[in-house]
Scaffold this motif. Structure first.
Motif, PDB file in Angstrom:
ATOM      1  N   PHE A 265      21.757  21.974 -14.906  1.00  0.00           N
ATOM      2  CA  PHE A 265      20.905  22.006 -13.714  1.00  0.00           C
ATOM      3  C   PHE A 265      19.729  21.034 -13.881  1.00  0.00           C
ATOM      4  O   PHE A 265      19.404  20.270 -12.970  1.00  0.00           O
ATOM      5  N   LEU A 266      19.096  21.063 -15.056  1.00  0.00           N
ATOM      6  CA  LEU A 266      17.956  20.171 -15.302  1.00  0.00           C
ATOM      7  C   LEU A 266      18.380  18.711 -15.271  1.00  0.00           C
ATOM      8  O   LEU A 266      17.712  17.859 -14.693  1.00  0.00           O
ATOM      9  N   HIS A 267      19.515  18.419 -15.920  1.00  0.00           N
ATOM     10  CA  HIS A 267      19.966  17.026 -16.030  1.00  0.00           C
ATOM     11  C   HIS A 267      20.389  16.462 -14.683  1.00  0.00           C
ATOM     12  O   HIS A 267      20.336  15.249 -14.469  1.00  0.00           O
ATOM     13  N   GLU A 268      20.842  17.336 -13.782  1.00  0.00           N
ATOM     14  CA  GLU A 268      21.377  16.847 -12.507  1.00  0.00           C
ATOM     15  C   GLU A 268      20.403  17.055 -11.346  1.00  0.00           C
ATOM     16  O   GLU A 268      20.766  16.841 -10.193  1.00  0.00           O
ATOM     17  N   ALA A 269      19.183  17.485 -11.670  1.00  0.00           N
ATOM     18  CA  ALA A 269      18.184  17.670 -10.610  1.00  0.00           C
ATOM     19  C   ALA A 269      17.884  16.326  -9.951  1.00  0.00           C
ATOM     20  O   ALA A 269      18.190  15.267 -10.506  1.00  0.00           O
ATOM     21  N   GLU A 270      17.278  16.401  -8.771  1.00  0.00           N
ATOM     22  CA  GLU A 270      16.961  15.159  -8.055  1.00  0.00           C
ATOM     23  C   GLU A 270      16.145  14.234  -8.945  1.00  0.00           C
ATOM     24  O   GLU A 270      16.366  13.037  -9.011  1.00  0.00           O
ATOM     25  N   LYS A 271      15.166  14.845  -9.645  1.00  0.00           N
ATOM     26  CA  LYS A 271      14.464  14.098 -10.695  1.00  0.00           C
ATOM     27  C   LYS A 271      14.902  14.714 -12.012  1.00  0.00           C
ATOM     28  O   LYS A 271      14.436  15.789 -12.381  1.00  0.00           O
ATOM     29  N   PRO A 272      15.812  14.059 -12.728  1.00  0.00           N
ATOM     30  CA  PRO A 272      16.369  14.673 -13.939  1.00  0.00           C
ATOM     31  C   PRO A 272      15.285  15.010 -14.966  1.00  0.00           C
ATOM     32  O   PRO A 272      14.300  14.292 -15.104  1.00  0.00           O
ATOM     33  N   VAL A 273      15.503  16.129 -15.652  1.00  0.00           N
ATOM     34  CA  VAL A 273      14.562  16.572 -16.684  1.00  0.00           C
ATOM     35  C   VAL A 273      15.312  16.684 -18.000  1.00  0.00           C
ATOM     36  O   VAL A 273      16.418  17.220 -18.057  1.00  0.00           O
ATOM     37  N   ILE A 274      14.704  16.156 -19.063  1.00  0.00           N
ATOM     38  CA  ILE A 274      15.253  16.338 -20.414  1.00  0.00           C
ATOM     39  C   ILE A 274      14.451  17.475 -21.048  1.00  0.00           C
ATOM     40  O   ILE A 274      13.223  17.438 -21.101  1.00  0.00           O
ATOM     41  N   TYR A 275      15.147  18.475 -21.523  1.00  0.00           N
ATOM     42  CA  TYR A 275      14.481  19.690 -22.010  1.00  0.00           C
ATOM     43  C   TYR A 275      13.745  19.438 -23.332  1.00  0.00           C
ATOM     44  O   TYR A 275      12.659  19.920 -23.565  1.00  0.00           O
ATOM     45  N   ARG A 276      14.374  18.712 -24.218  1.00  0.00           N
ATOM     46  CA  ARG A 276      13.806  18.194 -25.467  1.00  0.00           C
ATOM     47  C   ARG A 276      13.594  19.209 -26.588  1.00  0.00           C
ATOM     48  O   ARG A 276      13.423  18.832 -27.738  1.00  0.00           O
ATOM     49  N   ASP A 277      13.575  20.478 -26.288  1.00  0.00           N
ATOM     50  CA  ASP A 277      13.356  21.430 -27.386  1.00  0.00           C
ATOM     51  C   ASP A 277      14.309  22.608 -27.223  1.00  0.00           C
ATOM     52  O   ASP A 277      13.902  23.761 -27.265  1.00  0.00           O
ATOM     53  N   PHE A 278      15.593  22.277 -27.055  1.00  0.00           N
ATOM     54  CA  PHE A 278      16.614  23.317 -26.849  1.00  0.00           C
ATOM     55  C   PHE A 278      16.942  23.955 -28.189  1.00  0.00           C
ATOM     56  O   PHE A 278      17.375  23.279 -29.122  1.00  0.00           O
ATOM     57  N   LYS A 279      16.707  25.253 -28.315  1.00  0.00           N
ATOM     58  CA  LYS A 279      16.980  25.974 -29.568  1.00  0.00           C
ATOM     59  C   LYS A 279      17.067  27.465 -29.253  1.00  0.00           C
ATOM     60  O   LYS A 279      16.673  27.903 -28.165  1.00  0.00           O
TER      61      LYS A 279
ATOM     62  N   MET B 259      15.231   8.899 -35.236  1.00  0.00           N
ATOM     63  CA  MET B 259      15.093   7.551 -35.817  1.00  0.00           C
ATOM     64  C   MET B 259      14.350   6.577 -34.907  1.00  0.00           C
ATOM     65  O   MET B 259      13.646   5.715 -35.380  1.00  0.00           O
ATOM     66  N   THR B 260      14.532   6.710 -33.586  1.00  0.00           N
ATOM     67  CA  THR B 260      14.008   5.675 -32.684  1.00  0.00           C
ATOM     68  C   THR B 260      13.007   6.184 -31.651  1.00  0.00           C
ATOM     69  O   THR B 260      12.296   5.388 -31.032  1.00  0.00           O
ATOM     70  N   GLY B 261      12.963   7.504 -31.428  1.00  0.00           N
ATOM     71  CA  GLY B 261      12.116   8.031 -30.360  1.00  0.00           C
ATOM     72  C   GLY B 261      12.747   7.865 -28.981  1.00  0.00           C
ATOM     73  O   GLY B 261      12.147   8.169 -27.969  1.00  0.00           O
ATOM     74  N   HIS B 262      14.016   7.355 -28.953  1.00  0.00           N
ATOM     75  CA  HIS B 262      14.717   7.203 -27.670  1.00  0.00           C
ATOM     76  C   HIS B 262      15.288   8.556 -27.252  1.00  0.00           C
ATOM     77  O   HIS B 262      16.106   9.131 -27.950  1.00  0.00           O
ATOM     78  N   LEU B 263      14.846   9.014 -26.108  1.00  0.00           N
ATOM     79  CA  LEU B 263      15.238  10.337 -25.642  1.00  0.00           C
ATOM     80  C   LEU B 263      16.109  10.188 -24.401  1.00  0.00           C
ATOM     81  O   LEU B 263      15.765   9.463 -23.483  1.00  0.00           O
ATOM     82  N   SER B 264      17.251  10.868 -24.392  1.00  0.00           N
ATOM     83  CA  SER B 264      18.104  10.849 -23.203  1.00  0.00           C
ATOM     84  C   SER B 264      18.659  12.252 -23.003  1.00  0.00           C
ATOM     85  O   SER B 264      18.473  13.129 -23.854  1.00  0.00           O
ATOM     86  N   SER B 265      19.351  12.452 -21.889  1.00  0.00           N
ATOM     87  CA  SER B 265      19.937  13.780 -21.667  1.00  0.00           C
ATOM     88  C   SER B 265      20.935  14.097 -22.779  1.00  0.00           C
ATOM     89  O   SER B 265      21.179  15.254 -23.106  1.00  0.00           O
ATOM     90  N   ARG B 266      21.499  13.052 -23.401  1.00  0.00           N
ATOM     91  CA  ARG B 266      22.466  13.290 -24.495  1.00  0.00           C
ATOM     92  C   ARG B 266      21.778  13.842 -25.751  1.00  0.00           C
ATOM     93  O   ARG B 266      22.441  14.361 -26.637  1.00  0.00           O
ATOM     94  N   SER B 267      20.452  13.688 -25.814  1.00  0.00           N
ATOM     95  CA  SER B 267      19.715  14.312 -26.933  1.00  0.00           C
ATOM     96  C   SER B 267      19.784  15.836 -26.788  1.00  0.00           C
ATOM     97  O   SER B 267      19.933  16.562 -27.776  1.00  0.00           O
TER      98      SER B 267
END
Length: 207
Positions: A36-50, A98-106
């Motif tokens: 739901f977050l990834h496919e929102a009109e403005k996508p959101v990366i959760y970043r701390d999924f645990k 390693m890079t600080g590159h954040l994507s929904s795949r993170s």
């Protein structure tokens, strides 16, 4: 949320171990939340999924909590956003560390780690285990594709009460989520589709 976090339920020494079908229900609900977050009109990366950020209601429906580290996703033709590295070691994707590159795949990588925790009953990072087994993803990854070894990974507290087919499917899904190449990881919507057949209707039994 009456049942608290998945972490408290999964690793508790006093509560009964979560049955297999409840674990798959939690994975399914959490996957739907991330999709739901990834496919929102403005996508959101959760970043701390645990596991400590997934809360459970009375019926073990999973809800994502603590959006303190959530980040707006990349827009246009960008594949990632660059950000300072935050999140939780053991769950964070290697390319992000390693890079600080954040994507929904993170988030997908972190989902793979949580799925492994549900599968094995082990924590993502456990310093009390032998060195090779301390980081769950590194230890389990080579075993996930070996059909004979996968059942040996399953949480021993389940006492064999799980469908072997379901375990193999969940293990392969975790394997794909943990791919070192972020582009090769599945989308959250595909993960939701993969988990759907592993759900048990109330009062039903697993085939």
């Amino acid at each position: 949320m009456p049942r608290g976090s998945v972490e408290n339920n999964l690793f508790s020494r006093v509560l009964l171990p979560l049955p297999w079908f409840i674990r798959m229900k939690i994975a399914f609900g959490a996957a739907k939340g991330l999709a739901f977050l990834h496919e929102a009109e403005k996508p959101v990366i959760y970043r701390d999924f645990k596991t400590s950020n997934i809360l459970l209601d009375q019926e073990y429906n999973a809800k994502l909590s603590d959006f303190g580290l959530a980040k707006d996703g990349p827009v246009g033709d960008k594949s990632h956003v660059s950000t300072r590295i935050m999140g939780t070691y053991g769950y964070a994707a290697p390319e992000y560390i390693m890079t600080g590159h954040l994507s929904s795949r993170s988030d997908v990588y972190s989902f793979g780690v949580v799925l492994l925790e549900l599968l094995t009953g082990r924590k993502s990072l456990d310093k009390s285990r032998p060195v090779r087994e301390q980081t769950l993803a590194d230890w389990a990854l080579p075993l996930l594709t070996q059909k004979r070894k996968v059942l040996g990974l399953v949480d021993p507290r389940l006492n064999g009460d799980y469908p072997a087919k379901g375990v193999h499917k969940a293990a392969m899904l975790a394997y794909h989520c943990l791919n070192r190449n972020p582009k090769a990881r599945p989308l959250m919507r595909d993960i939701v589709d993969s988990l759907e057949p592993l759900q048990v209707p109330v009062g039903g039994t697993e085939g």
